[in-house]
Design an enzyme around this catalytic site. Structure first.
Site, PDB file in Angstrom:
ATOM      1  N   ASP B   8      58.860  26.416  50.170  1.00 30.80           N
ATOM      2  CA  ASP B   8      58.735  25.408  51.233  1.00 30.80           C
ATOM      3  C   ASP B   8      57.251  25.380  51.592  1.00 30.80           C
ATOM      4  O   ASP B   8      56.760  26.274  52.291  1.00 30.80           O
ATOM      5  CB  ASP B   8      59.595  25.819  52.429  1.00 30.80           C
ATOM      6  CG  ASP B   8      59.595  24.756  53.523  1.00 30.80           C
ATOM      7  OD1 ASP B   8      59.255  23.605  53.241  1.00 30.80           O
ATOM      8  OD2 ASP B   8      59.949  25.101  54.666  1.00 30.80           O
ATOM      9  N   GLU B  69      59.517  21.894  47.420  1.00 33.16           N
ATOM     10  CA  GLU B  69      59.877  20.715  48.214  1.00 33.16           C
ATOM     11  C   GLU B  69      58.902  19.575  47.935  1.00 33.16           C
ATOM     12  O   GLU B  69      57.693  19.763  47.913  1.00 33.16           O
ATOM     13  CB  GLU B  69      59.881  21.044  49.710  1.00 33.16           C
ATOM     14  CG  GLU B  69      60.474  19.900  50.519  1.00 33.16           C
ATOM     15  CD  GLU B  69      60.635  20.234  51.990  1.00 33.16           C
ATOM     16  OE1 GLU B  69      61.425  21.153  52.301  1.00 33.16           O
ATOM     17  OE2 GLU B  69      59.964  19.593  52.805  1.00 33.16           O
ATOM     18  N   ASP B 142      61.528  28.106  57.659  1.00 33.32           N
ATOM     19  CA  ASP B 142      60.828  27.992  56.376  1.00 33.32           C
ATOM     20  C   ASP B 142      61.383  28.975  55.341  1.00 33.32           C
ATOM     21  O   ASP B 142      61.406  28.687  54.140  1.00 33.32           O
ATOM     22  CB  ASP B 142      59.331  28.259  56.563  1.00 33.32           C
ATOM     23  CG  ASP B 142      58.786  27.540  57.782  1.00 33.32           C
ATOM     24  OD1 ASP B 142      58.184  26.480  57.619  1.00 33.32           O
ATOM     25  OD2 ASP B 142      59.013  28.040  58.900  1.00 33.32           O
TER      26      ASP B 142
END
Lengths: 189, 189
Positions: B8, B69, B142
């Site tokens: 992330d 991501e 996260d």
């Protein structure tokens, strides 16, 4: 004697320009190149390939400073993302080698090299050729821009000398010399 | 047996989640962490520091796949630039080690892990805990998001099994199991 690497970041064309900066305003060309990756390729592969080329460049020439063009987000979004990604790679590679990275805006570079912030690409190319005493204008524009970034970094904080009409920046002096040589009309802003 | 690293991306908090993916939908936790850099620091130093941590992580756990991501440019511009920069570093580090990188959107991840694309952060955390059999929800978000990215990658293309009311995705099965265990009201979309 300082070795400075200028980088004009991009995925399709990435310009790299290495110069040697000596006393005062003395600068000379070491190396200039443009790395390319096919626009249709996977972004990870494009960035990976450029990273390997940059890594090899850093390890071959061991620059003391890197001058990188600052990316603005208001331009074309796809282009900006790619440029930000390769800028991240430059930060990481330079940091791992303890090389400081300076960010310079395009108008800062134009002002340093040509004497005014709204110069055309072609004017930047002509001045880079004149300043470095090259036999021709570096092509494509990404190559000239990378060298202009390195020159900007080299000249940062160097005091301007004085011309007949008052202080002239080295860029203005170089421009005048180039003008005289080329017998071109004076640049109007 | 495949080792998958979910990332992330971010400069202030960068989540990393490593899982082992076995036969069918079997997944188990290897490692989870969140790397941080101070928002006030120089971007080159922040990215450089995160790059060193990611490099060490890749060389320690040697993942077979990276799930990252996907960054969208329509969000906050400053955040997006930093995220794009660190994504570029991930591409470069993975490419140098011949590790493929998959890009996954947040809604793809939510759909894979919770069964619907508009799940909340808290629902993602609860499902990640349930799927990996953890004693608590990974914190901060996260960390859970990085694990959810890795799980999404592990489950990509795996056929859904059939439940009493017809086919249930593994996410739905996991959710039902979590619901039963927690005696919570059923999730309404």
């Amino acid at each position: 004697m300082t070795v400075i690497l200028g980088i004009d970041p991009g995925l399709t064309r990435l310009g790299v320009g290495l110069i040697r900066a000596g006393q005062g305003r003395t600068v000379s060309l070491i190396h200039v190149d443009v790395y390319r990756t096919p626009p249709g390729d996977d972004p990870a592969a494009r960035i990976g390939a450029l990273a390997l080329q940059l890594e090899s460049l850093l390890d071959t020439y061991k620059p003391d400073l890197v001058a990188l063009e600052r990316v603005f987000a208001q331009h074309n979004v796809r282009t900006v993302m790619g440029t930000a990604q390769i800028s991240g790679v430059v930060f990481a590679l330079a940091h791992a080698r303890s090389i400081p990275v300076s960010l310079r805006t395009p108008s800062e570079v134009k002002a340093a090299v040509t004497g005014h912030g709204r110069a055309t690409k072609s004017q930047v190319g002509t001045l880079v050729q004149s300043i470095l005493g090259l036999s021709e204008v570096p092509k494509p524009a990404d190559a000239a821009d990378a060298l202009a970034l390195a020159i900007t970094e080299a000249w940062r904080g160097t005091p301007a000398s004085t011309g007949p009409q008052g202080p002239l920046t080295p860029a203005q002096q170089a421009w005048r010399a180039a003008e005289a040589k080329a017998k071109r009309p004076k640049l109007t802003e």
